[in-house]
Design an enzyme around this catalytic site. Structure first.
Site, PDB file in Angstrom:
ATOM      1  N   ASP A  12      34.618 -14.770  13.640  1.00 44.69           N
ATOM      2  CA  ASP A  12      34.786 -15.958  12.799  1.00 44.69           C
ATOM      3  C   ASP A  12      34.151 -15.825  11.426  1.00 44.69           C
ATOM      4  O   ASP A  12      34.397 -16.640  10.548  1.00 44.69           O
ATOM      5  CB  ASP A  12      34.177 -17.172  13.520  1.00 44.69           C
ATOM      6  CG  ASP A  12      34.970 -17.506  14.760  1.00 44.69           C
ATOM      7  OD1 ASP A  12      34.437 -17.305  15.869  1.00 44.69           O
ATOM      8  OD2 ASP A  12      36.136 -17.906  14.608  1.00 44.69           O
TER       9      ASP A  12
ATOM     10  N   HIS B  86      26.974 -13.533  19.604  1.00 43.70           N
ATOM     11  CA  HIS B  86      28.083 -13.542  20.555  1.00 43.70           C
ATOM     12  C   HIS B  86      27.513 -13.400  21.956  1.00 43.70           C
ATOM     13  O   HIS B  86      26.531 -12.687  22.157  1.00 43.70           O
ATOM     14  CB  HIS B  86      29.032 -12.371  20.268  1.00 43.70           C
ATOM     15  CG  HIS B  86      30.376 -12.550  20.884  1.00 43.70           C
ATOM     16  ND1 HIS B  86      30.634 -12.220  22.187  1.00 43.70           N
ATOM     17  CD2 HIS B  86      31.519 -13.071  20.382  1.00 43.70           C
ATOM     18  CE1 HIS B  86      31.901 -12.503  22.461  1.00 43.70           C
ATOM     19  NE2 HIS B  86      32.459 -13.025  21.394  1.00 43.70           N
TER      20      HIS B  86
HETATM   21  C1  SDX Z   1      33.851 -17.030  19.422  1.00 42.31           C
HETATM   22  O1  SDX Z   1      33.296 -15.702  24.152  1.00 42.31           O
HETATM   23  C2  SDX Z   1      34.084 -15.223  23.274  1.00 42.31           C
HETATM   24  O2  SDX Z   1      34.634 -14.166  23.416  1.00 42.31           O
HETATM   25  C3  SDX Z   1      34.282 -16.079  22.037  1.00 42.31           C
HETATM   26  C4  SDX Z   1      35.120 -15.474  20.927  1.00 42.31           C
HETATM   27  C5  SDX Z   1      36.546 -15.276  21.362  1.00 42.31           C
HETATM   28  O3  SDX Z   1      37.230 -14.430  20.767  1.00 42.31           O
HETATM   29  O4  SDX Z   1      37.015 -16.055  22.225  1.00 42.31           O
HETATM   30  O5  SDX Z   1      34.587 -14.225  20.545  1.00 42.31           O
HETATM   31  C6  SDX Z   1      35.163 -16.380  19.713  1.00 42.31           C
HETATM   32  O6  SDX Z   1      33.629 -18.103  19.903  1.00 42.31           O
HETATM   33  C7  SDX Z   1      32.829 -16.275  18.612  1.00 42.31           C
HETATM   34  C8  SDX Z   1      31.468 -17.057  18.483  1.00 42.31           C
HETATM   35  C9  SDX Z   1      31.636 -18.067  17.338  1.00 42.31           C
HETATM   36  N1  SDX Z   1      30.471 -18.965  17.311  1.00 42.31           N
HETATM   37  C10 SDX Z   1      29.574 -18.917  16.290  1.00 42.31           C
HETATM   38  O7  SDX Z   1      29.608 -18.101  15.386  1.00 42.31           O
HETATM   39  C11 SDX Z   1      28.508 -20.017  16.351  1.00 42.31           C
HETATM   40  C12 SDX Z   1      27.126 -19.407  16.103  1.00 42.31           C
HETATM   41  N2  SDX Z   1      26.812 -18.542  17.274  1.00 42.31           N
HETATM   42  C13 SDX Z   1      25.955 -19.147  18.304  1.00 42.31           C
HETATM   43  O8  SDX Z   1      26.277 -20.476  18.555  1.00 42.31           O
HETATM   44  C14 SDX Z   1      25.822 -18.231  19.539  1.00 42.31           C
HETATM   45  O9  SDX Z   1      25.551 -16.976  19.082  1.00 42.31           O
HETATM   46  C15 SDX Z   1      26.959 -18.134  20.536  1.00 42.31           C
HETATM   47  C16 SDX Z   1      27.418 -19.465  21.013  1.00 42.31           C
HETATM   48  C17 SDX Z   1      28.115 -17.412  19.945  1.00 42.31           C
HETATM   49  C18 SDX Z   1      26.440 -17.309  21.732  1.00 42.31           C
HETATM   50  O10 SDX Z   1      25.581 -18.122  22.406  1.00 42.31           O
HETATM   51  P1  SDX Z   1      24.700 -17.533  23.621  1.00 42.31           P
HETATM   52  O11 SDX Z   1      25.227 -16.280  24.184  1.00 42.31           O
HETATM   53  O12 SDX Z   1      24.477 -18.666  24.544  1.00 42.31           O
HETATM   54  O13 SDX Z   1      23.405 -17.073  22.850  1.00 42.31           O
HETATM   55  P2  SDX Z   1      22.043 -17.769  23.020  1.00 42.31           P
HETATM   56  O14 SDX Z   1      22.202 -19.198  22.633  1.00 42.31           O
HETATM   57  O15 SDX Z   1      21.547 -17.435  24.374  1.00 42.31           O
HETATM   58  O16 SDX Z   1      21.182 -17.025  21.884  1.00 42.31           O
HETATM   59  C19 SDX Z   1      20.228 -16.047  22.223  1.00 42.31           C
HETATM   60  C20 SDX Z   1      19.163 -16.153  21.121  1.00 42.31           C
HETATM   61  C21 SDX Z   1      18.565 -17.560  21.043  1.00 42.31           C
HETATM   62  O17 SDX Z   1      17.246 -17.440  20.482  1.00 42.31           O
HETATM   63  P3  SDX Z   1      15.973 -17.390  21.547  1.00 42.31           P
HETATM   64  O18 SDX Z   1      16.148 -18.573  22.472  1.00 42.31           O
HETATM   65  O19 SDX Z   1      16.114 -16.049  22.256  1.00 42.31           O
HETATM   66  O20 SDX Z   1      14.763 -17.461  20.651  1.00 42.31           O
HETATM   67  O21 SDX Z   1      19.768 -15.927  19.837  1.00 42.31           O
HETATM   68  C22 SDX Z   1      19.671 -17.087  19.036  1.00 42.31           C
HETATM   69  C23 SDX Z   1      19.399 -18.238  19.999  1.00 42.31           C
HETATM   70  O22 SDX Z   1      18.710 -19.286  19.326  1.00 42.31           O
HETATM   71  N3  SDX Z   1      20.946 -17.243  18.341  1.00 42.31           N
HETATM   72  C24 SDX Z   1      21.062 -17.576  17.047  1.00 42.31           C
HETATM   73  C25 SDX Z   1      22.444 -17.535  16.794  1.00 42.31           C
HETATM   74  N4  SDX Z   1      23.104 -17.209  17.928  1.00 42.31           N
HETATM   75  C26 SDX Z   1      22.176 -17.031  18.882  1.00 42.31           C
HETATM   76  N5  SDX Z   1      20.136 -17.886  16.108  1.00 42.31           N
HETATM   77  C27 SDX Z   1      20.634 -18.176  14.871  1.00 42.31           C
HETATM   78  N6  SDX Z   1      21.938 -18.152  14.537  1.00 42.31           N
HETATM   79  C28 SDX Z   1      22.871 -17.831  15.475  1.00 42.31           C
HETATM   80  N7  SDX Z   1      24.177 -17.818  15.152  1.00 42.31           N
END
Ligand code: SDX
Length: 439
Positions: A373, A315
């Site tokens: 989710d 998140h």
């Molecule tokens: C919702 O914003 C809100 O409030 C949203 C929400 C709401 O109520 O409105 O809460 C609802 O959208 C919840 C999120 C649902 N999405 C998912 O579950 C999809 C999977 N999650 C990822 O896509 C991600 O975690 C996000 C989009 C939720 C957050 O993205 P960020 O903040 O841009 O995180 P990031 O991409 O900067 O990640 C930081 C690190 C990265 O690795 P490094 O570059 O540091 O090596 O964490 C890793 C990412 O690759 N990472 C994951 C991951 N999420 C982040 N690695 C594997 N699996 C994941 N799910």
């Protein structure tokens, strides 16, 4: 939490030096709780530069009194009330009233509000013909974007955003009609007749009636499922300036009508990184298939060269367990037990995936916990709601937050049309070359 002043006030300024000898004092604005902000509105006029923050990781787009999240502590407050207390003691219509008006309603206020929503729960009969223009296998979110946007073609008496009464009527219409239209999208996909709302039922009961009832017989609402649906709606109601809420605010800042703004929010929520994640979680669990396959998928999620991510984890704000996921985890067990599928393989797979991920260095280091989710899809599937309707359920509930945020933005004296700037990295000026002189 230390309480500060009720509205943003100037504290000590921040001092910004441009490195070329210029410096600028920027006001520090303080909210009631949470991080202070640097007021950069004079930055370009005084120092000739912009800030740079792709994805708005550290940028506050507005001042808001609606919802507060502390990502480190896993705290979520709606108008100051903890989400756990609202999920336990309140109802979705009461939370809707709270978000719209700022205070919990009296019994009379709640009854008047719920009766008003019932009166707006039907749609213009001509709007039902819009559905026949869609293929039966259209994704219900495509139908929702189209039909909600089309509401502005029917309700001309609630389009004047500068008229408080128009704003209220449009808000009530959207909150009241979302369940009706969502259920119609489902009925259309399975070729069953649309069901009219019934005023004798509560908001959640009515939704289940319109989704699973048929004209040929009385539909018996299961109170446990109705309570679970109502609680899930509460958990999805609002969440600060997330992507879809920011979309609604940006659309509204141009003066677009509220129906068009909510349609824009639905479109943004559809993405798998946002509200589409609940549908993607089920697809992912199906792809993993069994507990034995979990380690290879965990490895794929950690591999930077593999686009696979663990859907339902991580998140932008929560770097602790999403408080909503904790409540949903409880509901998942209760609903599956009520339906006699307590040992549902998918739930067991999800619990094992959660256990493994929460003990894996990669996820622990990056504070990637299950989000809202992760469990919602398991509950929806157990209730017989098709996977393609999961994000529609999210949009239905989030309409309350979207419209409350839209209303707050319209009524904010600081609000202007949203128009971000950029860091330009394209070609410098050059002359046009006629086609016969190009290589
Ligand atoms: C919702 O914003 C809100 O409030 C949203 C929400 C709401 O109520 O409105 O809460 C609802 O959208 C919840 C999120 C649902 N999405 C998912 O579950 C999809 C999977 N999650 C990822 O896509 C991600 O975690 C996000 C989009 C939720 C957050 O993205 P960020 O903040 O841009 O995180 P990031 O991409 O900067 O990640 C930081 C690190 C990265 O690795 P490094 O570059 O540091 O090596 O964490 C890793 C990412 O690759 N990472 C994951 C991951 N999420 C982040 N690695 C594997 N699996 C994941 N799910």
């Amino acid at each position: 939490m230390a309480q500060k002043s009720e509205s943003p006030t100037n504290g000590n300024d921040f001092l910004l030096s441009s490195g070329g000898g210029d410096s600028l004092g920027l006001p520090r604005l303080q909210g009631t709780i949470g991080p202070d902000v640097v007021d950069i509105r004079r930055l370009y006029s005084d120092l000739g530069c912009f800030t740079y923050d792709p994805g708005f990781v550290a940028t506050a787009s507005c001042a808001s009194r609606l919802t507060y999240i502390d990502g480190e502590e896993g705290i979520l407050l709606h108008r100051g009330y903890p989400i756990q207390q609202l999920a336990e003691n309140s109802t979705f219509t009461e939370v809707a009233f709270l978000l719209l008006n700022g205070e919990l309603p009296s019994a009379r206020e709640l009854s008047d509000f719920e009766n008003a929503l019932k009166r707006y729960s039907m749609i213009h009969d001509q709007l039902t013909r819009l559905f026949s223009g869609f293929r039966r296998d259209a994704h219900p979110m495509a139908i929702m974007v189209g039909v909600i946007g089309a509401l502005s073609a029917f309700y001309h008496d609630s389009l004047d955003i500068d008229d408080p009464r128009h704003r209220m009527v449009a808000s009530y219409r959207l909150i009241a009609k979302m369940p009706t239209i969502a259920a119609m999208a489902y009925k259309y996909s399975i070729g069953q007749p649309f069901m009219y709302p019934r005023n004798a039922l509560s908001y959640a009961e009515n939704f289940l009636h319109m989704m699973f009832g048929v004209p040929t017989e009385e539909y018996e609402v299961n109170p446990v499922l109705a309570k679970a649906i109502d609680r899930i709606f509460i958990l999805h109601a609002d969440h600060e300036q997330n992507a879809s809420t920011s979309t609604v605010r940006l659309a509204g800042s141009s003066g677009a009508n509220p129906f068009a703004c909510i349609a824009a929010g639905i479109a943004c929520l559809w993405g798998p990184a946002h509200g589409g994640a609940n549908e993607a979680v089920l697809a992912m669990l199906g792809e993993i298939g069994s507990v034995e396959n979990i380690p290879q998928f965990i490895d794929r999620a950690k591999d930077r060269d593999d686009p696979f991510r663990l859907m339902g984890f991580g998140h932008r704000v929560y770097k602790n367990y999403d408080p909503r996921a904790a409540v949903l985890r409880e509901s998942a067990h209760a609903v599956l037990k009520e339906l006699g599928v307590g040992n549902e393989p998918l739930l067991e797979l999800a619990m094992e995936l959660e256990r493994i991920a929460l003990n894996d260095e990669y996820f622990v280091e990056r504070k990637l916990f299950p989000n809202v989710d992760f469990y919602s899809g398991i509950i929806f599937r157990a209730m017989g709601i098709p996977v393609s309707m999961f994000t529609v359920m999210f949009a239905l509930a989030r309409t309350v937050g979207w419209i409350a945020q839209w209303k707050e933005m319209i009524e904010d004296p600081d609000q202007r049309i949203g128009r971000p700037r950029q860091l330009y990295t394209g070609p410098t000026e050059r002359d046009y070359t006629p086609i016969d002189r190009r290589s």
